[in-house]
Design an enzyme around this catalytic site. Structure first.
Site, PDB file in Angstrom:
ATOM      1  N   GLU A  40      -9.035   6.365   9.981  1.00 32.98           N
ATOM      2  CA  GLU A  40      -9.790   6.862   9.131  1.00 32.98           C
ATOM      3  C   GLU A  40      -8.873   8.187   8.221  1.00 32.98           C
ATOM      4  O   GLU A  40      -8.006   8.677   8.945  1.00 32.98           O
ATOM      5  CB  GLU A  40     -10.920   7.707  10.023  1.00 32.98           C
ATOM      6  CG  GLU A  40     -11.848   6.524  10.551  1.00 32.98           C
ATOM      7  CD  GLU A  40     -13.036   7.221  11.287  1.00 32.98           C
ATOM      8  OE1 GLU A  40     -13.569   8.061  10.503  1.00 32.98           O
ATOM      9  OE2 GLU A  40     -13.370   6.782  12.524  1.00 32.98           O
ATOM     10  N   ASP A  41      -9.409   8.292   6.888  1.00 28.68           N
ATOM     11  CA  ASP A  41      -9.174   9.164   6.026  1.00 28.68           C
ATOM     12  C   ASP A  41      -7.391   9.337   6.065  1.00 28.68           C
ATOM     13  O   ASP A  41      -6.971  10.616   6.217  1.00 28.68           O
ATOM     14  CB  ASP A  41      -9.596  10.811   6.714  1.00 28.68           C
ATOM     15  CG  ASP A  41     -11.049  10.593   6.893  1.00 28.68           C
ATOM     16  OD1 ASP A  41     -11.767   9.661   7.032  1.00 28.68           O
ATOM     17  OD2 ASP A  41     -11.638  11.709   6.873  1.00 28.68           O
ATOM     18  N   CYS A  79     -16.622   7.463   4.272  1.00 27.23           N
ATOM     19  CA  CYS A  79     -16.658   6.230   5.108  1.00 27.23           C
ATOM     20  C   CYS A  79     -18.161   5.300   4.935  1.00 27.23           C
ATOM     21  O   CYS A  79     -17.941   4.260   4.986  1.00 27.23           O
ATOM     22  CB  CYS A  79     -16.612   6.582   6.405  1.00 27.23           C
ATOM     23  SG  CYS A  79     -17.666   8.137   6.944  1.00 27.23           S
ATOM     24  N   ASP A 269     -10.092   3.651   6.200  1.00 26.27           N
ATOM     25  CA  ASP A 269     -11.240   3.475   5.499  1.00 26.27           C
ATOM     26  C   ASP A 269     -11.359   4.085   3.949  1.00 26.27           C
ATOM     27  O   ASP A 269     -12.323   3.837   3.142  1.00 26.27           O
ATOM     28  CB  ASP A 269     -12.730   4.038   6.626  1.00 26.27           C
ATOM     29  CG  ASP A 269     -12.605   5.355   6.842  1.00 26.27           C
ATOM     30  OD1 ASP A 269     -11.539   5.860   6.522  1.00 26.27           O
ATOM     31  OD2 ASP A 269     -13.649   5.747   7.501  1.00 26.27           O
ATOM     32  N   HIS A 270     -10.783   5.111   3.781  1.00 27.53           N
ATOM     33  CA  HIS A 270     -10.523   5.416   2.452  1.00 27.53           C
ATOM     34  C   HIS A 270      -9.263   6.495   2.405  1.00 27.53           C
ATOM     35  O   HIS A 270      -8.676   6.376   3.534  1.00 27.53           O
ATOM     36  CB  HIS A 270     -11.986   6.091   2.223  1.00 27.53           C
ATOM     37  CG  HIS A 270     -12.281   7.314   3.194  1.00 27.53           C
ATOM     38  ND1 HIS A 270     -11.704   8.506   3.175  1.00 27.53           N
ATOM     39  CD2 HIS A 270     -13.274   7.329   3.957  1.00 27.53           C
ATOM     40  CE1 HIS A 270     -12.185   9.294   4.201  1.00 27.53           C
ATOM     41  NE2 HIS A 270     -13.245   8.331   4.643  1.00 27.53           N
TER      42      HIS A 270
END
Length: 556
Positions: A40-41, A79, A269-270
């Site tokens: 994530e992130d 997300c 996810d980004h």
């Protein structure tokens, strides 16, 4: 405004062939195992993208045997909307999932409580929590895999902007694992690691820091001071912790003798968690790392444009399942590979308590933004983000007018259009929209957005309160109609009158049983053959609806 109607095409799962059916008249196709490792992130700030700050030996080993995608992009810089595109192969703006966050359906399933909030849309109407009711033909792509014989597990985050239907996974919890599958069954397994999430910048603040703050690079849009460096070093330290988790999953795969028989994806996810990264529609918010280790030995770098809407059709393509026509994504590898993209598209709407509407187009060099509310500031004073340790000092410097010109850009009022040369301006700091030398590029990118928006509804154009009323009239969640049974001898057909509903069932030798979300629910794809004396339990669910109650039938 008039109500929006979700125009739909009903997908009937009974037309999907399972792997068992495929063996009746032809040889069984070879189905690869597929593993997703999701963090994530994170922006592409890893060694195989040229940033050696964090030591990631486990990811490095995979990257040497994989294809590293240099132009991979999320569709939203947070997300929830991003993951809705991943699981459906559709843009959030085409689903009604573009606002962050709609409800509490973040982990696993069963947590389906929706509350009133203090949030308002741009027309100052109240926005309450809800599960997005998406067009009825759209399914979680894992249902197509399950229908084709795959065992699908998710450990553990969903966060799709709607509760994960019980039909979407064989297992969806913290213990979900390919090791639980039936013998000789191909698997699609997802492992989600949260160690690099934005929140870990403060939750890990007192943990051991393995990266030296004095040796990190500070992007020019952030002030270079002790607070910033400590926060950046914490992020890179979290990346190293995540890499250790990756190593554990790879170790298990090798222990099972599956490493060379499994296609492995790694992605975030980004983009990154820092200020002017997460939630932004710039490269810092949308550009992500993506690598794919296949089972054919292919490796190296790939410069093709990849969007997150492409992940669903790509997995189906690798499994030998033709992606449904409604998907907006394109398979970038596999049996049903499409032509390379010319553009990828992004969106920015509500982030927590702040609502806006921005759309983007990106090719391999340029980034174009259309601001539908140019009078709103670029910076959104999101309360959650202000937990980041460096944010207090950042905002203090702003208040004291001590930021540089590049750091001030984030706090300016928007213009109606923005254009950035990502090759020469990788931090997206110089807006070329009014530069006459780039007039033809501006027109081309603007036209690309117009063409993309043709013949489709952008649900972000509808005030969110009205969108919710369309999905949940009188703020009552619609409910999926219960299952009806049609029995002819041992053959039992299951139906729900709710269009777009998927059906799950369990066959048992016992009556009056009660099952939960983690029971062994099977996806219904065709009439069942059940022996006398047994019982079938079934329930139905359309995405965004309440699931039906469980119905049961004794086979007599």
């Amino acid at each position: 405004m008039k109500k929006v109607v979700f125009y739909t095409i009903l997908v009937i799962f009974s037309s999907c062939k399972t792997s068992e059916e495929n063996t009746e008249n032809k040889p069984q196709k070879k189905q690869p195992n597929i593993l997703w490792i999701v963090t994530e992130d994170i922006s592409p700030t890893l060694s195989f993208y040229g940033d050696y700050t964090a030591k990631t030996p486990n990811l490095d080993k995979i990257a040497k045997e994989a294809v590293v995608y240099k132009n991979a992009f999320a569709v939203v810089g947070v997300c929830g909307p991003s993951r809705s595109s991943i699981i459906t192969g559709m843009h959030p703006t085409s689903l009604g999932t573009m606002h962050m966050r709609t409800g509490k359906d973040v982990f696993s399933w069963g947590k389906r409580a929706y509350e009133k909030t203090s949030i308002q849309d741009l027309e100052e109407n109240p926005v309450q929590q809800y599960a997005a009711v998406i067009p009825e033909q759209v399914k979680c792509f894992t249902e197509y895999l399950r229908a084709d014989g795959y065992y699908c597990t998710n450990n553990q985050k969903t966060d799709y902007q709607f509760a994960a239907p019980i039909t979407s996974w064989d297992e969806n919890n913290g213990k979900a694992h390919w090791r639980n599958r039936p013998k000789n069954k191909p698997f699609f397994s997802v492992f989600n690691f949260g160690l690099t999430h934005e929140s870990r910048l403060w939750k890990h603040q007192d943990s051991i820091q393995t990266v030296n703050p004095n040796k990190v690079s500070v992007p020019p849009y952030l002030p270079d001071n002790k607070d910033t460096r400590e926060t950046i070093a914490r992020h890179y330290s979290n990346v190293e912790l995540m890499d250790a988790q990756v190593g554990e999953i790879i170790k298990q795969l090798k222990e099972d003798g599956l490493y060379d028989k499994t296609i492995i994806f790694f992605y975030s996810d980004h983009g990154g968690p820092l200020p002017r990264q997460k939630r932004e529609i710039l490269d810092s918010g949308l550009k992500v790392p993506l690598l794919v280790k296949g089972i054919n030995g292919e490796k190296g770098e790939n410069n093709a444009l990849v969007s997150f809407v492409d992940l669903a059709p790509t997995i189906l393509s690798l499994a030998g399942v033709k992606p449904p026509k409604y998907m907006e994504g394109k398979a970038f590898i596999g049996e049903f590979k499409s032509d390379d993209r010319t553009y990828v598209y992004g969106s920015s709407d509500r982030f927590d308590e702040f609502t806006d509407r921005i759309r983007s187009v990106r090719d391999k060099r340029f980034l174009y933004l259309k601001n539908y509310h140019p009078k709103l500031p670029k910076y959104k004073d999101v309360g959650y983000r202000k937990n980041i340790p460096m944010m207090a000092k950042f905002l203090e410097l702003k208040k004291e007018n001590k930021l540089t010109e590049q750091q001030q850009i984030w706090f300016q009022t928007k213009t109606s259009e923005e254009l950035y040369d990502c090759k020469n301006d990788p931090y997206n700091l110089v807006n070329l929209a009014e530069n006459k030398e780039y007039a033809s590029t501006l027109k081309r990118m603007r036209t690309a957005l117009i063409d993309f928006q043709k013949d489709k509804t952008d649900f972000g154009a509808i005030p969110e309160s009205e969108l919710i009323e369309n999905m949940w009239p009188n703020f009552e969640q619609p409910k999926t109609a219960k299952i009806t049974f049609n029995q002819k001898g041992k053959k039992v057909e299951l139906k729900s009158t709710t269009k777009g509903a998927s059906i799950a069932y369990i066959i048992s030798e016992k009556s009056n049983q009660h099952f939960n979300y983690n029971s062994n629910w099977q996806l219904y794809t065709k009439p069942l053959q059940i022996d006398k004396g047994k019982y079938v339990y079934a329930k139905a669910e359309r995405i965004g609806f309440k699931e039906s109650e469980t119905s049961s039938l004794e086979i007599k």
